[in-house]
Design an enzyme around this catalytic site. Sequence first.
Site, PDB file in Angstrom:
ATOM      1  N   LYS A   1       0.849  -1.189   0.000  1.00 56.68           N
ATOM      2  CA  LYS A   1       0.000   0.000   0.000  1.00 56.68           C
ATOM      3  C   LYS A   1       0.886   1.242   0.000  1.00 56.68           C
ATOM      4  CE  LYS A   1      -3.825   2.104   2.619  1.00 56.68           C
ATOM      5  NZ  LYS A   1      -4.634   1.990   3.851  1.00 56.68           N
TER       6      LYS A   1
ATOM      7  N   SER B   1      -9.429   2.187   2.804  1.00 55.03           N
ATOM      8  CA  SER B   1      -8.435   2.881   2.018  1.00 55.03           C
ATOM      9  C   SER B   1      -7.432   1.952   1.330  1.00 55.03           C
ATOM     10  CB  SER B   1      -7.685   3.875   2.912  1.00 55.03           C
ATOM     11  OG  SER B   1      -6.975   3.202   3.936  1.00 55.03           O
TER      12      SER B   1
ATOM     13  N   SER C   1     -10.214  -0.323   6.793  1.00 56.76           N
ATOM     14  CA  SER C   1      -9.526  -0.065   5.531  1.00 56.76           C
ATOM     15  C   SER C   1      -8.878  -1.275   4.881  1.00 56.76           C
ATOM     16  CB  SER C   1      -8.455   1.018   5.729  1.00 56.76           C
ATOM     17  OG  SER C   1      -9.061   2.267   5.954  1.00 56.76           O
TER      18      SER C   1
END
Length: 470
Positions: free
Chosen positions: A84, A159, A183
């Site tokens: 990420k 996210s 997330s």
Amino acid sequence: MRDRPSDLHWMPAWQIREAIVTRRLSATEVACHFIERIEKLDRRLHSFFTVSGEVALAQARAIDRRIDRGEPVGALAGVPVSIKDQFLTKSIRTTSGSRIYADHVPEEDSLHVARVKAADGVIIGKTATPEFGTFWRTTGRVAPECVNPWDPRRTSGGSSGGAAASVAAGFGPLALGSDSGGSIRLPSAMCGVLGVLPSNGRVPQHGSLGSTMFLCSAGPISRDVRDAATLLQLLAQPSVDDSLCRLDEPPDYLSGLDDGIAGLRLGWWEDQSISGQVDAAVITAIKKAAFGLGSLGANIVDDAVTFDTQGVDEAWRVLDFVDRYASLGESLYADPLARRKLTQYARERFAWAKGVSGADYSRAVLRRAAFIRSFEAGFRSCDLVLSPTLGFTAPVIESVGPAQRIPALVAYTLAVNFAGFTSVTIPCGFVDGMPIGLQVIAPPNQEALVLRAARAFELAWPWAGRRAAV
């Protein structure tokens, strides 16, 4: 060059590693395959901000040379792992989804990335995130919005939306994500993959741009429970440099993975306060999957589990938003040039956090302390609590505003972060062609238990065979 398996991109990480160490495949062949697949197909999904092709191939070649020399290799030898884009990666651009950091190339790795590299994982690229991980859709001003592999009209969630979409699309078997309110688990459920939230402090915090320190944890996203357990084993090792992490060694997550769930007490949690804001068909399908675990020898407790979530969303916002503002947002928001570069949702969050008073913060801390006690009480009659991960399928992007929060979206996930517990989302079926997820929750430091439950479900009702057509 040898013919690559036609299903290489759908193989779990442990099978890829096995093929590499036995020389049926080379790490270089594997890296080339995934780089080519991402470059060919991701232009429609936008799950990656950066594909680190040259770095990945250099890592892969080094692993091949070590294997040729007969040297030992790590638990992720040659396995492509995506990161990420909030996590620092040495010599690979790290933007955290922000135009402010659009050209930022760190000089060090985050602790998590360093551990993946030490286990000989190959860093295939950086996956998309909303700015500083502050939104539930993976949209921002760095790249086009990341969309859902099952239906590109829909969001991939956030996210860690790029991470979940990349795994669902067969762009790699393992992804590193982070989660402070859902997330990891929300995009995993929306994209039909497995996502693990470690309990508070189980995974050290180091080297993430914009993450919250008190409610957030790094964790794995995968299509295979064994793969998730392998990555979590690396991430969960203690660090004396992190004053907030646990210092005890984690249990062996792989050793008891196949022990099953016979005799475990399972409770069902359904938040009636949001019953009018969810899809009844989704809730019904997830509940059916949850109660199916009774056929594997588990005991479903008669009375539904209830938690008092009144005021939890508001208190979570205070702790999460203020934490991010203190660590990064204050300096950016005070700079007029930087503030103009922020997305609407990041700018609004920082402005809101700026106005939080000390009294507001004190009340939020007290609400969290009370909620932890009530959450603990919910486990007196059960070993695991089952719930929906979210009460509807991935929303169509055009149906929601560019900065709109949906409290019902995070009702089941945010509470787990707030309490500091651990949970996993398991792909448990489809409604109207879109994936849905079952959440399994356990007390702190019981990651092995939620993984066992996920593995039992995986063996009884395999999910990896149904794949998004990308």
